[in-house]
Design a protein around this motif. Structure first.
Motif, PDB file in Angstrom:
ATOM      1  N   VAL A 217      -9.336 -22.269  20.358  1.00 19.30           N
ATOM      2  CA  VAL A 217      -8.188 -22.872  21.053  1.00 19.30           C
ATOM      3  C   VAL A 217      -7.520 -21.827  21.946  1.00 19.30           C
ATOM      4  N   GLY A 218      -7.344 -20.622  21.408  1.00 18.78           N
ATOM      5  CA  GLY A 218      -6.718 -19.535  22.175  1.00 18.78           C
ATOM      6  C   GLY A 218      -7.529 -19.156  23.400  1.00 18.78           C
ATOM      7  N   LEU A 219      -8.860 -19.159  23.273  1.00 17.60           N
ATOM      8  CA  LEU A 219      -9.716 -18.818  24.414  1.00 17.60           C
ATOM      9  C   LEU A 219      -9.695 -19.914  25.470  1.00 17.60           C
ATOM     10  N   VAL A 220      -9.748 -21.194  25.010  1.00 12.16           N
ATOM     11  CA  VAL A 220      -9.692 -22.309  25.964  1.00 12.16           C
ATOM     12  C   VAL A 220      -8.382 -22.235  26.755  1.00 12.16           C
ATOM     13  N   ALA A 221      -7.292 -21.895  26.057  1.00  8.96           N
ATOM     14  CA  ALA A 221      -5.978 -21.820  26.714  1.00  8.96           C
ATOM     15  C   ALA A 221      -6.003 -20.836  27.878  1.00  8.96           C
ATOM     16  N   VAL A 222      -6.568 -19.644  27.669  1.00  2.43           N
ATOM     17  CA  VAL A 222      -6.514 -18.643  28.748  1.00  2.43           C
ATOM     18  C   VAL A 222      -7.475 -18.992  29.877  1.00  2.43           C
ATOM     19  N   PHE A 223      -8.669 -19.506  29.550  1.00  4.24           N
ATOM     20  CA  PHE A 223      -9.609 -19.883  30.624  1.00  4.24           C
ATOM     21  C   PHE A 223      -9.049 -21.049  31.436  1.00  4.24           C
ATOM     22  N   ASP A 224      -8.389 -22.008  30.756  1.00  2.00           N
ATOM     23  CA  ASP A 224      -7.788 -23.160  31.414  1.00  2.00           C
ATOM     24  C   ASP A 224      -6.659 -22.705  32.356  1.00  2.00           C
ATOM     25  N   PHE A 225      -5.819 -21.800  31.857  1.00  2.00           N
ATOM     26  CA  PHE A 225      -4.734 -21.255  32.687  1.00  2.00           C
ATOM     27  C   PHE A 225      -5.298 -20.529  33.909  1.00  2.00           C
ATOM     28  N   HIS A 226      -6.324 -19.703  33.698  1.00  2.00           N
ATOM     29  CA  HIS A 226      -6.945 -18.980  34.818  1.00  2.00           C
ATOM     30  C   HIS A 226      -7.517 -19.950  35.849  1.00  2.00           C
TER      31      HIS A 226
ATOM     32  N   SER B  94      -9.264 -14.701  38.396  1.00  2.00           N
ATOM     33  CA  SER B  94     -10.626 -14.373  37.953  1.00  2.00           C
ATOM     34  C   SER B  94     -10.680 -14.247  36.433  1.00  2.00           C
ATOM     35  N   ASN B  95     -11.852 -14.546  35.879  1.00  2.00           N
ATOM     36  CA  ASN B  95     -12.082 -14.347  34.447  1.00  2.00           C
ATOM     37  C   ASN B  95     -12.908 -13.088  34.203  1.00  2.00           C
ATOM     38  N   MET B  96     -12.792 -12.549  33.030  1.00  2.00           N
ATOM     39  CA  MET B  96     -13.727 -11.552  32.500  1.00  2.00           C
ATOM     40  C   MET B  96     -13.860 -10.283  33.346  1.00  2.00           C
ATOM     41  N   TYR B  97     -12.785  -9.865  34.015  1.00  2.00           N
ATOM     42  CA  TYR B  97     -12.871  -8.619  34.789  1.00  2.00           C
ATOM     43  C   TYR B  97     -12.247  -7.435  34.055  1.00  2.00           C
ATOM     44  N   SER B  98     -11.348  -7.713  33.080  1.00  2.00           N
ATOM     45  CA  SER B  98     -10.592  -6.606  32.483  1.00  2.00           C
ATOM     46  C   SER B  98     -11.258  -6.079  31.215  1.00  2.00           C
ATOM     47  N   LEU B  99     -10.878  -4.872  30.833  1.00  2.00           N
ATOM     48  CA  LEU B  99     -11.401  -4.282  29.592  1.00  2.00           C
ATOM     49  C   LEU B  99     -10.972  -5.142  28.397  1.00  2.00           C
TER      50      LEU B  99
ATOM     51  N   SER C  50     -10.675  -8.387  28.375  1.00  2.00           N
ATOM     52  CA  SER C  50     -11.566  -9.545  28.287  1.00  2.00           C
ATOM     53  C   SER C  50     -12.959  -9.136  27.801  1.00  2.00           C
ATOM     54  N   TRP C  51     -13.431  -7.980  28.245  1.00  2.00           N
ATOM     55  CA  TRP C  51     -14.754  -7.511  27.792  1.00  2.00           C
ATOM     56  C   TRP C  51     -14.751  -7.273  26.283  1.00  2.00           C
ATOM     57  N   CYS C  52     -13.727  -6.532  25.824  1.00  2.00           N
ATOM     58  CA  CYS C  52     -13.653  -6.238  24.374  1.00  2.00           C
ATOM     59  C   CYS C  52     -13.442  -7.519  23.581  1.00  2.00           C
ATOM     60  N   GLY C  53     -12.593  -8.411  24.107  1.00  2.00           N
ATOM     61  CA  GLY C  53     -12.300  -9.652  23.403  1.00  2.00           C
ATOM     62  C   GLY C  53     -13.534 -10.534  23.283  1.00  2.00           C
ATOM     63  N   MET C  54     -14.276 -10.686  24.388  1.00  2.00           N
ATOM     64  CA  MET C  54     -15.459 -11.554  24.350  1.00  2.00           C
ATOM     65  C   MET C  54     -16.530 -10.957  23.430  1.00  2.00           C
TER      66      MET C  54
ATOM     67  N   LEU D 275      -3.987  -5.109  21.349  1.00  2.00           N
ATOM     68  CA  LEU D 275      -3.192  -4.037  21.942  1.00  2.00           C
ATOM     69  C   LEU D 275      -3.436  -3.954  23.452  1.00  2.00           C
ATOM     70  N   LEU D 276      -4.714  -4.133  23.862  1.00  2.00           N
ATOM     71  CA  LEU D 276      -5.030  -4.151  25.300  1.00  2.00           C
ATOM     72  C   LEU D 276      -4.341  -5.331  25.974  1.00  2.00           C
ATOM     73  N   GLY D 277      -4.328  -6.491  25.285  1.00  2.00           N
ATOM     74  CA  GLY D 277      -3.663  -7.679  25.833  1.00  2.00           C
ATOM     75  C   GLY D 277      -2.165  -7.456  25.991  1.00  2.00           C
ATOM     76  N   ILE D 278      -1.550  -6.813  24.989  1.00  2.00           N
ATOM     77  CA  ILE D 278      -0.111  -6.508  25.062  1.00  2.00           C
ATOM     78  C   ILE D 278       0.178  -5.633  26.278  1.00  2.00           C
ATOM     79  N   THR D 279      -0.647  -4.570  26.449  1.00  2.00           N
ATOM     80  CA  THR D 279      -0.450  -3.651  27.583  1.00  2.00           C
ATOM     81  C   THR D 279      -0.609  -4.384  28.916  1.00  2.00           C
TER      82      THR D 279
END
Lengths: 253, 253
Positions: free
Chosen positions: A102-111, A117-122, A124-128, A178-182
């Motif tokens: 649900v949390g992942l759908v929320a962010v992809f839907d918002f994007h 863009s999706n999947m460009y940040s560290l 997103s890489w670490c999370g996926m 922590l990366l998401g918070i930053t």
């Protein structure tokens, strides 16, 4: 002079560690909820920034708090049957999995709505990476430990890997938070973050509490004398890696 | 059919894991060096942005690569005397400590010159916590394990804590590096990061390699059959926590 076994004595501290983990875990979920609710306008499911807010709340609730609790059940329910505890472990992880989807759908839907863009940040890489490994770990655990078809040798080979990757994924989940918070702070309050804006201090505190939750769960899970006592009746059905690794296997089939 | 003990067979894979860790560790240091050298104008010690560049390089070299290698020495030098390995472990950690102090001075010096606030970000909070705990861990390790005055019981109590906090601090170091990478990218290339700018991809890759280094070091350090074989001659001088914890201690003095 009365003597008590050290392992019995140290077990008395287990409830305190478990209690501390629950206080820390609930605090993390509540602070994430308050952060998104108070500073970022609450929650919605319409592609808006309020739909994004569902993302951090679900990830902290699913991939940190419930995930951590799923790890702890083997220490908390020491005297229940191993099969019951395994089912609870799998169920808690399934809840963690559903909530994190649900949390992942929320962010992809918002994007998608905001054309970001999706999947460009560290983050997103670490999370996926964490999410994909978590699904793999859950499926392998289910297939090898909960259903009866796997051989004792296969289970014995996989058990220490399951334990290692289980704690690694908790660490990776927390690191990704922590990366998401930053990211969130630098996207939203970069100019006031360095002036110790209240939102920044709150979110930093959330980061440290997430680390503390992971430390307590990791400590309880790895402390030698908190381990489940071996149950002779279950020995025949279960398997202990140590026994296997100290034994012998054929060098050729 | 020839049979070999599983633990002997699995030891053959140890050099591959150690080799992989060194390739990953060197790659992390080189990529950090190239990132700061190629994209941010190289190195200096004059309070400029080039002095800042010393910070990531020193932290990755000291608190990740050398720190990880200090952990690995107990697995790599399996047959050397425990005292020699302890001294090497302490020396590598001392090098890690000195290099990380240089890295910290670099960033505080740069902040002072550029009039940038200190200690406001989650990166700085996690980093300072890791650094302070690292100093404490190093001093306690030196005092209790290298010098002879600590009792066997005290050493036995502290050893599993030293091991747990040792791996925790490696995880925290790597997590802090990932936060630093995210900060650096959002401060410098926020507008092109989402378009997969080469610098962003390079730095994200560095983040994943740092995680891989930590995973391999953590795996080698915790895998049961990679442990040092007990040496009866050293048993009298050293101490094994398991033995103690399974024994008895007085419940009152």
């Amino acid at each position: 002079m009365e003597r008590i076994p050290l392992s019995m004595g140290s077990l008395r501290t287990l409830p305190w560690y478990v209690g501390a983990s629950q206080v820390l875990g609930v605090a993390c979920v509540v602070i994430t909820g308050v952060w998104m609710g108070h500073y970022h306008g609450g929650y919605a499911w319409d592609g808006s920034a309020q739909e994004f807010n569902v993302h951090p709340l679900c990830m902290v609730l699913g991939l940190v708090f419930l995930y951590g609790d799923a790890v702890l059940v083997y220490r908390v329910f020491r005297n229940e049957s191993k099969r019951s505890v395994k089912i609870l472990h799998a169920l808690l992880h399934m809840m963690a999995l559903i909530i994190s989807i649900v949390g992942l759908v929320a962010v992809f839907d918002f994007h998608a709505t905001a054309k970001i863009s999706n999947m460009y940040s560290l983050h997103s890489w670490c999370g996926m990476l964490t999410f994909v490994l978590f699904i793999l770990q859950w499926l392998l655990g289910l297939g090898l430990f909960l259903f009866p078809w796997a051989s004792a040798q296969l289970r014995g080979w996989y058990l220490p890997l399951h334990v290692f990757f289980g704690l690694l994924l908790l660490a990776m989940s927390i690191g990704t938070c922590l990366l998401g918070i930053t990211e969130k702070l630098l996207f939203n309050i970069m100019s006031t973050y360095s002036e110790f804006a209240a939102e920044g201090v709150l979110a930093n505190t959330l980061g440290l509490l997430l680390v503390c939750f992971g430390v307590v769960v990791g400590y309880v899970a790895t402390r030698e004398d908190f381990r489940r006592p071996p149950n002779p009746e279950e020995e025949a059905l279960s398997v202990h890696f140590k026994t296997l690794s100290e034994g012998e296997i054929p060098s050729s089939p």
